[in-house]
Design an enzyme around this catalytic site. Structure first.
Site, PDB file in Angstrom:
ATOM      1  N   ARG A  29       0.844  -1.225   0.000  1.00 54.50           N
ATOM      2  CA  ARG A  29       0.000   0.000   0.000  1.00 54.50           C
ATOM      3  C   ARG A  29       0.868   1.260   0.000  1.00 54.50           C
ATOM      4  NH1 ARG A  29      -2.814  -0.967   5.542  1.00 54.50           N
ATOM      5  NH2 ARG A  29      -0.637  -1.535   5.952  1.00 54.50           N
ATOM      6  N   GLN A  53       4.437  23.770  20.303  1.00 53.89           N
ATOM      7  CA  GLN A  53       3.731  23.989  19.039  1.00 53.89           C
ATOM      8  C   GLN A  53       4.328  23.160  17.917  1.00 53.89           C
ATOM      9  OE1 GLN A  53       4.665  28.454  19.229  1.00 53.89           O
ATOM     10  NE2 GLN A  53       5.150  28.073  17.048  1.00 53.89           N
ATOM     11  N   ASN A  55       5.069  23.393  13.878  1.00 51.84           N
ATOM     12  CA  ASN A  55       5.233  24.378  12.800  1.00 51.84           C
ATOM     13  C   ASN A  55       5.321  23.659  11.455  1.00 51.84           C
ATOM     14  OD1 ASN A  55       5.356  26.348  14.777  1.00 51.84           O
ATOM     15  ND2 ASN A  55       7.596  26.389  14.827  1.00 51.84           N
ATOM     16  N   HIS A  68      18.154  30.918  12.932  1.00 53.08           N
ATOM     17  CA  HIS A  68      17.263  31.529  13.928  1.00 53.08           C
ATOM     18  C   HIS A  68      17.366  30.848  15.282  1.00 53.08           C
ATOM     19  CE1 HIS A  68      14.570  32.624  10.239  1.00 53.08           C
ATOM     20  NE2 HIS A  68      15.662  33.356  10.287  1.00 53.08           N
ATOM     21  N   LYS A  78      13.870  22.321  18.791  1.00 56.35           N
ATOM     22  CA  LYS A  78      13.049  21.902  17.639  1.00 56.35           C
ATOM     23  C   LYS A  78      13.400  20.488  17.204  1.00 56.35           C
ATOM     24  CE  LYS A  78      13.488  26.670  16.560  1.00 56.35           C
ATOM     25  NZ  LYS A  78      14.462  27.622  16.031  1.00 56.35           N
ATOM     26  N   TYR A 138       7.999  20.851  11.984  1.00 56.69           N
ATOM     27  CA  TYR A 138       8.844  20.704  13.171  1.00 56.69           C
ATOM     28  C   TYR A 138       8.085  21.061  14.445  1.00 56.69           C
ATOM     29  CZ  TYR A 138       9.843  25.660  12.022  1.00 56.69           C
ATOM     30  OH  TYR A 138       9.767  26.990  11.693  1.00 56.69           O
ATOM     31  N   GLU A 149      13.183  36.504  19.612  1.00 59.83           N
ATOM     32  CA  GLU A 149      13.737  36.005  18.347  1.00 59.83           C
ATOM     33  C   GLU A 149      15.046  36.704  17.994  1.00 59.83           C
ATOM     34  OE1 GLU A 149      10.835  36.508  15.153  1.00 59.83           O
ATOM     35  OE2 GLU A 149      10.877  34.365  14.830  1.00 59.83           O
TER      36      GLU A 149
HETATM   37  C1  LIG Z   1       8.392  31.155  13.679  1.00 62.46           C
HETATM   38  C2  LIG Z   1       6.981  31.652  13.684  1.00 62.46           C
HETATM   39  C3  LIG Z   1       6.559  32.648  12.812  1.00 62.46           C
HETATM   40  N1  LIG Z   1       5.261  33.078  12.839  1.00 62.46           N
HETATM   41  C4  LIG Z   1       4.854  34.101  11.854  1.00 62.46           C
HETATM   42  C5  LIG Z   1       5.686  35.368  11.851  1.00 62.46           C
HETATM   43  C6  LIG Z   1       5.655  35.792  10.402  1.00 62.46           C
HETATM   44  O1  LIG Z   1       4.495  36.590  10.144  1.00 62.46           O
HETATM   45  C7  LIG Z   1       5.528  34.503   9.633  1.00 62.46           C
HETATM   46  C8  LIG Z   1       6.825  34.022   9.036  1.00 62.46           C
HETATM   47  O2  LIG Z   1       7.800  34.046  10.073  1.00 62.46           O
HETATM   48  P1  LIG Z   1       9.324  33.902   9.720  1.00 62.46           P
HETATM   49  O3  LIG Z   1       9.655  34.675   8.475  1.00 62.46           O
HETATM   50  O4  LIG Z   1      10.126  34.208  10.973  1.00 62.46           O
HETATM   51  O5  LIG Z   1       9.430  32.355   9.395  1.00 62.46           O
HETATM   52  P2  LIG Z   1      10.778  31.527   9.177  1.00 62.46           P
HETATM   53  O6  LIG Z   1      11.801  32.352   8.463  1.00 62.46           O
HETATM   54  O7  LIG Z   1      10.375  30.230   8.615  1.00 62.46           O
HETATM   55  O8  LIG Z   1      11.296  31.313  10.658  1.00 62.46           O
HETATM   56  C9  LIG Z   1      11.552  30.035  11.185  1.00 62.46           C
HETATM   57  O9  LIG Z   1      12.698  29.568  10.524  1.00 62.46           O
HETATM   58  C10 LIG Z   1      13.639  28.810  11.201  1.00 62.46           C
HETATM   59  C11 LIG Z   1      14.021  27.657  10.319  1.00 62.46           C
HETATM   60  C12 LIG Z   1      13.330  28.375  12.571  1.00 62.46           C
HETATM   61  O10 LIG Z   1      13.982  27.490  13.107  1.00 62.46           O
HETATM   62  C13 LIG Z   1      12.261  29.033  13.333  1.00 62.46           C
HETATM   63  O11 LIG Z   1      11.239  28.118  13.638  1.00 62.46           O
HETATM   64  C14 LIG Z   1      11.679  30.200  12.670  1.00 62.46           C
HETATM   65  O12 LIG Z   1      12.508  31.311  12.957  1.00 62.46           O
HETATM   66  O13 LIG Z   1       5.044  33.527  10.580  1.00 62.46           O
HETATM   67  C15 LIG Z   1       4.333  32.559  13.709  1.00 62.46           C
HETATM   68  O14 LIG Z   1       3.155  32.971  13.709  1.00 62.46           O
HETATM   69  N2  LIG Z   1       4.735  31.595  14.598  1.00 62.46           N
HETATM   70  C16 LIG Z   1       6.018  31.110  14.617  1.00 62.46           C
HETATM   71  O15 LIG Z   1       6.324  30.201  15.433  1.00 62.46           O
END
Ligand SMILES: Cc1cn([C@H]2C[C@H](O)[C@@H](COP(=O)(O)OP(=O)(O)O[C@H]3O[C@H](C)C(=O)[C@H](O)[C@H]3O)O2)c(=O)[nH]c1=O
EC number: 5.1.3.13
Length: 195
Positions: A29, A53, A55, A68, A78, A138, A149
Site C-alpha cells: 500500500r 507547538q 510548525n 534563527h 526543535k 517541526y 527572536e
Molecule cells: C516562527 C513563527 C513565525 N510566525 C509568523 C511570523 C511571520 O508573520 C511569519 C513568518 O515568520 P518567519 O519569516 O520568521 O518564518 P521563518 O523564516 O520560517 O522562521 C523560522 O525559521 C527557522 C528555520 C526556525 O527554526 C524558526 O522556527 C523560525 O525562525 O510567521 C508565527 O506565527 N509563529 C512562529 O512560530
C-alpha cells in the site's frame, strides 16, 4: 528508531543535537512510520520533552530560512523533518560555555529518508531548500516569542557552514529581509545575544 550524535567539520562531537532515523514499515500500500513517539523520543533525548507547538513551512528551491533562535525567557528546541522534498538542515552551537561554540552540524533531511534533526535550546537553526519545493514540519519546545527572536547570518565566515549550493541546480539563495540583514555570530555575542 536509530539515534546518532553528530560531528562538526572540525571532527568534534557536538553535545546536544541528534540525528534520528525512524523505522518505516513498507508494504504494497505504501509505508507507515511514527514521526514522533513521546516515550521513544524522551528516552533518546534523556529527558521528558513537552512540545509547545507544531510548525509547518513550505519553501521553493534556494530558499534559506535561518539561522534563527530564541533567547531566554522563551528559548526554543526543535525536532525538524521534511515531509515533502529535501532540505539541508543545520544547527550551530551558540552556547558560550561550550567547547564547540561556533561549530555546526548539518544533515540532508528528506521526505524519502524520513530523518529528523533534534536541535536543542542553545543552537541556532536554519535550512536550505534543495528540492523544487520542500515542506518542513517541526515540533518546538517553547512558544514563539517575537521579542526573544534573534538571527545570525547564514554565511558567517567564522562559522563557515558548508551549504551544498552545488545541489541547487543553478537556483540562487533566497532570504527574507530579516535574514539578509542578520548579524554575525561575533556581533550577536558582543550584543549578549548568545547563550
Ligand atoms: C516562527 C513563527 C513565525 N510566525 C509568523 C511570523 C511571520 O508573520 C511569519 C513568518 O515568520 P518567519 O519569516 O520568521 O518564518 P521563518 O523564516 O520560517 O522562521 C523560522 O525559521 C527557522 C528555520 C526556525 O527554526 C524558526 O522556527 C523560525 O525562525 O510567521 C508565527 O506565527 N509563529 C512562529 O512560530
Amino acid at each position: 528508531m536509530q539515534v546518532e550524535q553528530m560531528q562538526s567539520p572540525q571532527g568534534a562531537t557536538i553535545e546536544g543535537p541528534l540525528l534520528i532515523s525512524p523505522q518505516a514499515f513498507g508494504d504494497e500500500r505504501g509505508w507507515f512510520f511514527e514521526s514522533w513517539n513521546q516515550r521513544r523520543f524522551d528516552e533518546a533525548v534523556g529527558e521528558a520533552v513537552v512540545f509547545s507547538q507544531d510548525n509547518h513551512s513550505r519553501s521553493v528551491q534556494g530558499v534559506l530560512r535561518g539561522l534563527h533562535y530564541q533567547l531566554e525567557p522563551e528559548p526554543q528546541a526543535k525536532l525538524v523533518r521534511a515531509s515533502v522534498g529535501k532540505i539541508f538542515d543545520v544547527a550551530v552551537d551558540i552556547r558560550q560555555g561550550s567547547a564547540t561554540f561556533g561549530q555546526w552540524v548539518g544533515a540532508q533531511l528528506s521526505a524519502e529518508n524520513k530523518q529528523q534533526l533534534w536541535v536543542p535550546e542553545g543552537f541556532a537553526h536554519g535550512f536550505l531548500t534543495l528540492s523544487a519545493v520542500a515542506e518542513v514540519q517541526y515540533k518546538a519546545r517553547g512558544f514563539w516569542n517575537k521579542s526573544c527572536e534573534r538571527a545570525i547570518r547564514w554565511d558567517d565566515a567564522s562559522i563557515n557552514i558548508r551549504w551544498p549550493l552545488d545541489l541547487l541546480g543553478g537556483a540562487e539563495v533566497s532570504l527574507s529581509g530579516k535574514d539578509a540583514e542578520a548579524p554575525t555570530l561575533d556581533q550577536a555575542k558582543a550584543a549578549g545575544d548568545v547563550f
